[in-house]
Design a protein around this motif. Structure first.
Motif, short mmCIF file in Angstrom:
data_model
loop_
_atom_site.label_atom_id
_atom_site.label_comp_id
_atom_site.label_asym_id
_atom_site.label_seq_id
_atom_site.Cartn_x
_atom_site.Cartn_y
_atom_site.Cartn_z
N VAL A 24 0.84 -1.20 0.00
CA VAL A 24 0.00 0.00 0.00
C VAL A 24 0.88 1.26 0.00
CG1 VAL A 24 -1.65 1.36 1.35
CG2 VAL A 24 -2.00 -1.09 1.07
N GLY A 25 1.93 1.25 0.82
CA GLY A 25 2.85 2.39 0.89
C GLY A 25 3.49 2.68 -0.46
N LEU A 26 3.94 1.64 -1.16
CA LEU A 26 4.58 1.85 -2.46
C LEU A 26 3.59 2.33 -3.52
CD1 LEU A 26 7.47 1.55 -3.69
CD2 LEU A 26 7.20 0.87 -1.31
N THR A 27 2.30 2.06 -3.29
CA THR A 27 1.29 2.58 -4.21
C THR A 27 1.21 4.11 -4.10
OG1 THR A 27 0.02 0.52 -4.03
CG2 THR A 27 -1.12 2.45 -4.92
N PHE A 28 1.33 4.63 -2.87
CA PHE A 28 1.40 6.08 -2.69
C PHE A 28 2.60 6.65 -3.45
CE2 PHE A 28 -1.15 5.32 1.23
CZ PHE A 28 -2.16 6.26 1.00
N THR A 29 3.72 5.95 -3.36
CA THR A 29 4.93 6.38 -4.05
C THR A 29 4.72 6.42 -5.56
OG1 THR A 29 6.34 5.50 -2.28
CG2 THR A 29 7.38 5.85 -4.42
N LEU A 30 4.04 5.40 -6.07
CA LEU A 30 3.75 5.33 -7.50
C LEU A 30 2.96 6.57 -7.95
CD1 LEU A 30 2.60 2.17 -9.44
CD2 LEU A 30 1.51 4.37 -9.87
N VAL A 31 1.94 6.93 -7.18
CA VAL A 31 1.14 8.12 -7.51
C VAL A 31 2.03 9.38 -7.49
CG1 VAL A 31 -0.76 9.61 -6.73
CG2 VAL A 31 -1.01 7.11 -6.65
N GLY A 32 2.89 9.48 -6.49
CA GLY A 32 3.75 10.65 -6.37
C GLY A 32 4.72 10.81 -7.52
N THR A 45 7.33 5.05 -12.69
CA THR A 45 6.11 4.35 -12.27
C THR A 45 6.26 2.85 -12.50
OG1 THR A 45 5.14 4.78 -14.45
CG2 THR A 45 4.56 6.30 -12.68
N VAL A 46 7.05 2.47 -13.51
CA VAL A 46 7.33 1.05 -13.77
C VAL A 46 8.11 0.45 -12.60
CG1 VAL A 46 8.46 -0.59 -15.32
CG2 VAL A 46 7.32 1.43 -16.26
N VAL A 47 9.09 1.21 -12.10
CA VAL A 47 9.88 0.77 -10.95
C VAL A 47 8.99 0.60 -9.72
CG1 VAL A 47 11.77 1.41 -9.40
CG2 VAL A 47 11.96 1.87 -11.85
N ALA A 48 8.10 1.57 -9.51
CA ALA A 48 7.19 1.50 -8.36
C ALA A 48 6.26 0.31 -8.48
CB ALA A 48 6.39 2.79 -8.26
N ALA A 49 5.76 0.03 -9.68
CA ALA A 49 4.84 -1.10 -9.89
C ALA A 49 5.55 -2.42 -9.59
CB ALA A 49 4.31 -1.09 -11.32
N LEU A 50 6.81 -2.55 -10.01
CA LEU A 50 7.59 -3.76 -9.71
C LEU A 50 7.76 -3.94 -8.21
CD1 LEU A 50 9.37 -6.16 -10.51
CD2 LEU A 50 11.29 -4.56 -10.77
N ALA A 51 8.04 -2.85 -7.51
CA ALA A 51 8.19 -2.90 -6.05
C ALA A 51 6.90 -3.34 -5.38
CB ALA A 51 8.63 -1.54 -5.52
N VAL A 52 5.76 -2.84 -5.86
CA VAL A 52 4.46 -3.23 -5.29
C VAL A 52 4.25 -4.73 -5.43
CG1 VAL A 52 1.95 -3.04 -5.56
CG2 VAL A 52 3.36 -0.98 -5.61
N ILE A 78 5.37 10.79 -2.34
CA ILE A 78 6.55 9.92 -2.32
C ILE A 78 7.06 9.76 -0.89
CG2 ILE A 78 8.94 9.66 -3.11
CD1 ILE A 78 8.12 11.23 -5.64
N GLY A 79 7.08 10.86 -0.14
CA GLY A 79 7.51 10.81 1.26
C GLY A 79 6.60 9.95 2.11
N LEU A 80 5.29 10.02 1.87
CA LEU A 80 4.34 9.21 2.63
C LEU A 80 4.56 7.72 2.37
CD1 LEU A 80 1.87 9.09 4.49
CD2 LEU A 80 0.42 9.36 2.46
N GLY A 81 4.76 7.38 1.09
CA GLY A 81 5.03 5.98 0.76
C GLY A 81 6.28 5.47 1.43
N SER A 82 7.32 6.30 1.47
CA SER A 82 8.57 5.92 2.13
C SER A 82 8.37 5.74 3.63
CB SER A 82 9.62 7.00 1.86
OG SER A 82 10.84 6.69 2.51
N ALA A 83 7.55 6.61 4.22
CA ALA A 83 7.30 6.53 5.66
C ALA A 83 6.64 5.22 6.05
CB ALA A 83 6.42 7.70 6.10
#
Length: 413
Positions: free
Chosen positions: A91-99, A180-187, A119-124
């Motif tokens: 869920v956190g990395l999804t916030f990062t993806l949006v950012g 966003t591709v990197v974020a999707a892989l992380a999710v 991005i900061g919220l996803g990292s938190a």
């Protein structure tokens, strides 16, 4: 006749075996998460030219990213210490993806700030629970496990210069949206980790509760523990202020002082960050062997001669000194996290949030402060004074030894 030989041999290993597969996956996710965060400072030279931003505004962007992460990390850690939340990771990395998607298309300073807040919220959300996964998978090698986890993050940060040179310089701001591709892989990877984490809590519910019982009986921290925690945080702040100054502003110094292009200046920063990632990896195993206080002390103080000389050295020597400084200074990175976790057992997420999260926060404050100082007295002068910061490493001599911390914990049980 074969049954007794198989079943008993598997059970004892579950709590002590180091689960390298899980450690490498969570380390890779940490790399992907921090590579996305690294896009923000990597964009500074691009934004400074395309949008005409001042050093103070660039500092505010860094502040927005890091402050949200720093404020939220201890809160997330505190909540998940009480109730672990495996699926908070994807869920956190999804916030990062949006950012990161928003950052690629932001048309104003305000939208850039809003994007980096996501991005900061996803990292938190990611960091405290990621550190808990590393703790759960560590077995009896906590220093090594935390190093594998943290080296992923530091490697991700080290990619910033390459991101700038290979993606952002040719593509500009919109190149950020590629991540966003990197974020999707992380999710996707974190869904796998979350499933393992959830099953681990079901199969071995005492994996986190064992230490919690000893810490839970003691509502408040002792004076010695509080003092030690303040000392370790001061050391982390000093290290973070220095690395924040180098990461966010050294490229501007190198461009002006050595007449380098943006691409060439990124090589200096890349050298510093990569050597820091290597130092992070070696720090944990070395602390398992020689003790955490020893490694923290050596890391901070041995850095001083090189950090002071960097601004006065010619380009080639400065490049070498940056490599040495990055390696030595960052050997203490994962060690300070484990030190704090063992100082306050049972509060894995909270201590991770404090040591890593507050480090981001102080880096954020440092970014704004250093940006303001650079605007005020000049970039060259600011970078020269920056090299003095690791001298605060003398505080490490006042830390209690690992043996002393073990004795404190035994007294509390």
């Amino acid at each position: 006749m074969s049954q007794p030989a198989v079943l008993p041999s598997q059970k004892p290993n579950t709590s002590e075996a180091t689960m390298y597969k899980i450690l490498f996956i969570i380390g890779l996710c940490h790399l992907l998460n921090d590579a996305i965060q690294a896009v923000v400072p990597a964009m500074f030279p691009i934004l400074e030219k395309s949008m005409g931003l001042s050093f103070t505004q660039l500092g505010i962007i860094a502040f927005s990213l890091n402050m949200v992460s720093s404020v939220m990390q201890p809160i997330v850690g505190f909540i998940t210490d009480k109730k672990p939340m495996p699926y908070a990771l994807p869920v956190g990395l999804t916030f990062t993806l949006v950012g990161i998607l928003g950052l690629g298309f932001a048309s104003s300073f305000g939208l850039i700030v809003l994007s980096v807040l996501f991005i900061g919220l996803g990292s938190a959300v990611f960091h405290p629970e990621g550190s808990r996964v590393a703790y759960m998978a560590a077995g009896n090698r906590r220093g090594l496990a935390q190093s594998i986890y943290q080296v992923g993050g530091n490697t991700g940060q080290a990619l910033a210069p390459l991101i700038t040179a290979l993606i952002l310089v040719p593509l500009g701001q919109i190149g950020a949206s590629w991540f966003t591709v990197v974020a999707a892989l992380a999710v996707i990877l974190l869904v796998y980790i979350a499933n393992w984490y959830h099953q681990r809590l079901i199969v071995s519910p005492n994996v986190l509760k064992k230490k919690k019982s000893s810490a839970g009986t003691n509502k408040g921290l002792t004076k010695e523990v509080k003092t030690t925690l303040v000392l370790i945080l001061l050391l982390i702040f000093a290290r973070t202020w220095y690395t924040s100054g180098i990461t966010n502003f050294y490229t501007f110094y190198a461009i002006k002082e050595y007449s380098l292009t943006i691409k060439q200046s990124q090589l200096f920063l890349f050298a510093f960050l990569v050597s820091g990632a290597v130092g992070t990896f070696f720090g944990g195993p070395l602390s398992d062997r020689f003790g955490k206080k020893t490694i923290i002390s050596i890391s901070m103080l041995t850095t001083v001669p090189f950090s002071i000389l960097i601004p006065y050295a010619p380009p080639t020597l400065a490049f070498i000194f940056l490599i040495i400084t990055g390696f030595i200074l960052m050997t203490s990175f994962s060690v300070t996290v484990v030190y704090a976790q063992e100082l306050v057992p049972g509060k894995i997420g909270t201590m991770s949030g404090l040591t890593v999260g507050l480090a981001f926060g102080m880096g954020a404050i440092g970014s704004v402060g250093l940006g303001y100082i650079a605007d005020w007295i000049g970039m060259q002068t600011m970078i020269r004074w920056l090299g003095v910061l690791p001298l605060l490493g003398i505080i490490a001599f006042f830390l209690p030894t690992d043996k002393k911390i073990t004795e404190w914990n035994k007294q509390e049980i």
